[in-house]
Design an enzyme around this catalytic site. Structure first.
Site, mmCIF file in Angstrom:
data_model
loop_
_atom_site.group_PDB
_atom_site.id
_atom_site.type_symbol
_atom_site.label_atom_id
_atom_site.label_comp_id
_atom_site.label_asym_id
_atom_site.label_seq_id
_atom_site.Cartn_x
_atom_site.Cartn_y
_atom_site.Cartn_z
ATOM 1 N N HIS A 118 13.361 86.313 -77.819
ATOM 2 C CA HIS A 118 13.121 84.250 -77.621
ATOM 3 C C HIS A 118 13.708 84.202 -75.955
ATOM 4 C CE1 HIS A 118 14.460 80.158 -77.912
ATOM 5 N NE2 HIS A 118 14.242 79.930 -77.105
ATOM 6 N N GLU A 119 14.778 85.279 -75.349
ATOM 7 C CA GLU A 119 15.803 85.050 -74.541
ATOM 8 C C GLU A 119 14.942 85.520 -73.418
ATOM 9 O OE1 GLU A 119 17.861 82.326 -73.935
ATOM 10 O OE2 GLU A 119 17.851 82.029 -76.241
ATOM 11 N N HIS A 127 11.173 83.708 -72.190
ATOM 12 C CA HIS A 127 11.941 82.554 -71.573
ATOM 13 C C HIS A 127 10.761 84.241 -70.156
ATOM 14 C CE1 HIS A 127 13.250 78.910 -72.974
ATOM 15 N NE2 HIS A 127 14.194 79.929 -73.836
HETATM 16 NI NI NI Z 1 14.756 79.129 -74.997
#
Ligand code: NI
Length: 190
Positions: free
Chosen positions: A147-148, A151
């Site tokens: 998830h990170e 980004h």
């Molecule tokens: Ni996030």
């Protein structure tokens, strides 16, 4: 001496969240140290479990995260882990198993969605001291890192969702889940 600060978090729609972030060229020096401190301050203030630099308007390949006891999946290589910093991370998917679970994001406040992700990954990068990190992990640990790191490539979790019926406001979604699912969903929203 600069003072660390809680930074404003960019929300979905801000162009910084759509950019491919730049590699961090130099890990030493006060500017990058302050950035990491601000990321932890901001993450803690927002009660998040991870944060990527673009979320505080810095288009650099840095993520911070932790793996809390409450989110573990019980899978092998999914263990609690304290605060982590990763510079210039790279992810390699291991195997073809995919699992769907609830995710939230500080840049998409108040909402959750069910996101399929590879269960097991190997990730590499540099930690806050410039040492090489090379881990093979599963479950929530693998999910938060994916998830990170998404980004850093301008990807928010709704863009990973094949079924947008499972995307909504956390209060509304939680009403229609059973107790176990609700607990997971509420934690994901933080
Ligand atoms: Ni996030």
């Amino acid at each position: 001496m600069p003072i660390m600060a809680i930074r404003k978090i960019a929300r979905m729609g801000h162009p910084v969240l759509r950019q491919v972030a730049d590699p961090v060229p130099e890990l030493r020096g006060p500017a990058i140290r302050l950035l990491v401190e601000d990321m932890f301050e901001t993450m803690d203030d927002a009660q998040g479990t991870g944060l990527a630099a673009p979320q505080i308007h810095e288009s650099l390949r840095v993520v911070v995260f932790e793996v809390g006891e409450d989110r573990l999946t019980g899978r092998e290589d999914d263990a609690p882990l304290g605060r982590q910093v990763l510079f210039n991370p790279e992810i390699e998917v291991i195997g073809d198993e995919v699992e769907t679970d609830w995710e939230g994001c500080l840049s998409v406040p108040g909402m959750i969605g069910a996101v399929p992700r590879p269960v097991r990954i190997r990730y590499r990068g540099l930690d806050g001291s410039g040492n090489a990190v090379d881990r093979t992990v599963s479950g929530f640990h693998a999910r938060v890192v994916q998830h990170e790191c998404d980004h850093l490539d301008g990807i928010l979790y709704p863009m990973r969702m094949p079924d947008l019926r499972l995307f909504g406001y956390v209060e509304e979604m939680a009403k229609n889940l059973d107790a176990d699912e609700r607990e997971v969903a509420m934690e994901a929203a933080e």
